[in-house]
Write a protein that holds these residues in place. Structure first.
Motif, short mmCIF file in Angstrom:
data_model
loop_
_atom_site.label_atom_id
_atom_site.label_comp_id
_atom_site.label_asym_id
_atom_site.label_seq_id
_atom_site.Cartn_x
_atom_site.Cartn_y
_atom_site.Cartn_z
N TRP A 1 -0.75 3.11 10.51
CA TRP A 1 -1.73 4.03 9.94
C TRP A 1 -3.00 3.30 9.51
O TRP A 1 -4.12 3.80 9.72
CB TRP A 1 -1.12 4.76 8.74
CG TRP A 1 -1.96 5.89 8.21
CD1 TRP A 1 -1.90 7.20 8.58
CD2 TRP A 1 -2.97 5.80 7.20
NE1 TRP A 1 -2.83 7.94 7.87
CE2 TRP A 1 -3.50 7.10 7.01
CE3 TRP A 1 -3.48 4.76 6.43
CZ2 TRP A 1 -4.51 7.38 6.10
CZ3 TRP A 1 -4.50 5.03 5.52
CH2 TRP A 1 -4.99 6.32 5.36
N LEU A 2 -2.84 2.11 8.94
CA LEU A 2 -3.99 1.37 8.46
C LEU A 2 -4.80 0.75 9.58
O LEU A 2 -6.02 0.59 9.48
CB LEU A 2 -3.53 0.26 7.50
CG LEU A 2 -3.04 0.74 6.13
CD1 LEU A 2 -2.25 -0.36 5.44
CD2 LEU A 2 -4.21 1.18 5.27
N PRO B 1 0.81 -1.23 0.00
CA PRO B 1 0.00 0.00 0.00
C PRO B 1 0.84 1.27 0.00
O PRO B 1 0.42 2.29 -0.54
CB PRO B 1 -0.85 -0.13 1.26
CG PRO B 1 -0.16 -1.14 2.11
CD PRO B 1 0.53 -2.07 1.17
N ASP C 1 3.08 2.11 7.78
CA ASP C 1 1.83 1.87 7.07
C ASP C 1 0.89 1.02 7.90
O ASP C 1 -0.32 1.26 7.95
CB ASP C 1 2.10 1.17 5.74
CG ASP C 1 2.72 2.10 4.71
OD1 ASP C 1 2.74 3.33 4.94
OD2 ASP C 1 3.19 1.60 3.68
N PHE D 1 -8.79 -0.79 1.40
CA PHE D 1 -7.63 -1.67 1.59
C PHE D 1 -8.07 -3.06 2.04
O PHE D 1 -7.61 -4.08 1.50
CB PHE D 1 -6.69 -1.04 2.63
CG PHE D 1 -5.68 -1.99 3.22
CD1 PHE D 1 -4.59 -2.41 2.48
CD2 PHE D 1 -5.83 -2.47 4.51
CE1 PHE D 1 -3.65 -3.29 3.03
CE2 PHE D 1 -4.91 -3.35 5.06
CZ PHE D 1 -3.82 -3.75 4.31
N LYS D 2 -8.98 -3.13 2.98
CA LYS D 2 -9.46 -4.43 3.44
C LYS D 2 -10.16 -5.20 2.33
O LYS D 2 -10.08 -6.43 2.25
CB LYS D 2 -10.40 -4.24 4.63
CG LYS D 2 -9.71 -3.74 5.89
CD LYS D 2 -10.70 -3.51 7.03
CE LYS D 2 -10.00 -2.97 8.26
NZ LYS D 2 -10.97 -2.68 9.35
N ASP E 1 -10.76 6.85 6.39
CA ASP E 1 -11.58 5.68 6.73
C ASP E 1 -12.04 4.94 5.48
O ASP E 1 -12.07 3.70 5.45
CB ASP E 1 -12.80 6.11 7.56
CG ASP E 1 -12.41 6.54 8.97
OD1 ASP E 1 -11.33 6.14 9.44
OD2 ASP E 1 -13.19 7.29 9.59
N TRP F 1 -5.14 -9.47 8.86
CA TRP F 1 -5.01 -9.39 7.40
C TRP F 1 -4.91 -10.78 6.78
O TRP F 1 -5.51 -11.04 5.74
CB TRP F 1 -3.80 -8.54 7.03
CG TRP F 1 -3.86 -7.15 7.59
CD1 TRP F 1 -4.98 -6.38 7.73
CD2 TRP F 1 -2.77 -6.38 8.10
NE1 TRP F 1 -4.65 -5.16 8.28
CE2 TRP F 1 -3.30 -5.14 8.52
CE3 TRP F 1 -1.41 -6.59 8.23
CZ2 TRP F 1 -2.51 -4.13 9.08
CZ3 TRP F 1 -0.61 -5.60 8.77
CH2 TRP F 1 -1.17 -4.38 9.20
N TYR G 1 -10.43 4.84 2.65
CA TYR G 1 -9.28 4.13 2.10
C TYR G 1 -9.00 2.86 2.91
O TYR G 1 -8.68 1.81 2.34
CB TYR G 1 -8.05 5.03 2.08
CG TYR G 1 -6.81 4.31 1.58
CD1 TYR G 1 -6.55 4.23 0.21
CD2 TYR G 1 -5.92 3.68 2.45
CE1 TYR G 1 -5.44 3.55 -0.27
CE2 TYR G 1 -4.82 3.00 1.98
CZ TYR G 1 -4.58 2.94 0.62
OH TYR G 1 -3.50 2.24 0.16
N ARG G 2 -9.09 2.95 4.22
CA ARG G 2 -8.85 1.76 5.05
C ARG G 2 -9.84 0.65 4.72
O ARG G 2 -9.48 -0.53 4.67
CB ARG G 2 -8.92 2.14 6.53
CG ARG G 2 -7.77 3.04 6.99
CD ARG G 2 -7.86 3.37 8.47
NE ARG G 2 -6.75 4.21 8.89
CZ ARG G 2 -6.86 5.49 9.26
NH1 ARG G 2 -8.07 6.07 9.28
NH2 ARG G 2 -5.79 6.18 9.62
N VAL H 1 1.56 3.82 1.91
CA VAL H 1 0.57 4.89 2.14
C VAL H 1 1.19 6.27 2.01
O VAL H 1 2.23 6.57 2.62
CB VAL H 1 -0.06 4.72 3.54
CG1 VAL H 1 -0.96 5.91 3.86
CG2 VAL H 1 -0.84 3.42 3.62
#
Length: 316
Positions: free
Chosen positions: A206-207, A170, A203, A187-188, A181, A214, A183-184, A172
């Protein structure tokens, strides 16, 4: 063939405090009013990853949209010089994206971006992938800036659906993300389409979330980079490994994470481990070798100005 998908841009890297050039491949004139000179360097996370793979000797192609301006021509020349196939690259009349780097006392890099109306964010997903694709790499600004971000996301999902090994970094750039939020959450949503997730500790913080969370969403393995403290590995079967960083006099960290991406892919390809079952069978010894190789490659990148990944001979 490994295909790297994402942006190519120009990093504007500050020279000495008084504008003295550092002797890199692009030297700038002295800045005015106490400002350092900015030297243009070929860059972008995916671009650096493709160049690093080419220098390591992996068969690699770059999938992006590049300007027809002088910077765009220089970017393509850099890819060709590294042995990267540029056949999948789309071209456009818009300008090249610029990233202005700031270098901290410890060599760490921060960036501000000039991205409005630039060529790379107008990328369109190709009708088909190049023949013989074994792995694809994604990440950085290309998965943030629309409309290109949706096209890269579509390409990632198509590749995963075809059984292609996919990696995601990512990388970031918070200043480019208007809604953290959203973007998070996005990402998921990518994780079910990701075979190997690699990200920095910054990263990860931040995420939010943990490697185990994950892994439960899709990836077979997660690699977390910790700067000079090395790399940590987490696998779906519960294994955890850590290798130390290689000692080096740091000039700057530009391209270090991108070099890790390339070294991981190169090392896994050399071990015929570009699939989830093969990753699971790699074992502690195999993974340790891959991670140490990545740490050494990143250290060499940090030892010189700008994103200058190592060649295979330097790691022999």
């Amino acid at each position: 063939m490994i295909v790297v998908a994402g942006e190519a841009l120009i990093d504007l890297v500050p020279q000495g405090a008084a504008g003295e050039p550092t002797g890199g491949p692009h030297e700038g004139a002295a800045g005015g009013a106490g400002l350092p000179a900015l030297a243009p360097r070929l860059g972008g996370g995916p671009y650096n990853t493709a160049v690093a793979l080419g220098r390591l000797g992996s068969p690699v192609a770059f999938c992006s949209r590049v300007s027809r301006d002088a910077f765009g021509e220089a970017l393509l020349d850099g890819l060709r010089a590294a042995g990267v196939d540029v056949t999948p690259v789309q071209r456009g009349p818009e300008p090249t994206t610029l990233a202005v780097a700031s270098i901290g006392a410890d060599g760490s890099a921060g960036y501000s971006f000039y991205v409005e109306g630039t060529a790379d964010r107008l990328f369109e997903a190709p009708d088909r992938l190049p023949d013989g694709v074994r792995a694809m790499s994604f990440g950085t600004c290309s998965l943030v800036l629309e409309p290109g971000a949706s096209a890269y996301e579509e390409l990632m999902r198509q590749a995963a659906a075809r059984g292609v090994f996919t990696t995601l970094d990512p990388n970031v750039r918070a200043g480019l993300i208007p809604d953290a939020d959203a973007y998070r959450a996005r990402f998921k949503s990518w994780l079910p389409s990701v075979s190997l997730l690699k990200l920095s500790q910054e990263d990860a913080d931040w995420l939010g979330g943990t490697p185990h969370e994950w892994l439960a969403s899709g990836p077979a393995a997660v690699v977390v980079t910790r700067g000079g403290d090395g790399l940590s590995l987490y696998t779906r079967d519960g294994a955890e490994l850590r290798v130390p960083g290689a000692e080096v006099d740091v000039v700057d960290t530009i391209g270090a994470g991108d070099t890790v991406n390339a070294a991981l892919l190169h090392g896994l390809c050399a071990r015929d481990a570009l699939s989830a079952p093969a990753l699971a069978a790699l074992g502690a010894e195999g993974w340790t070798g891959v991670l140490r190789f990545a740490a050494r490659a990143a250290a060499l990148t940090c030892s010189r100005a700008g994103a200058e990944p190592p060649y295979a001979a330097e790691l022999a």
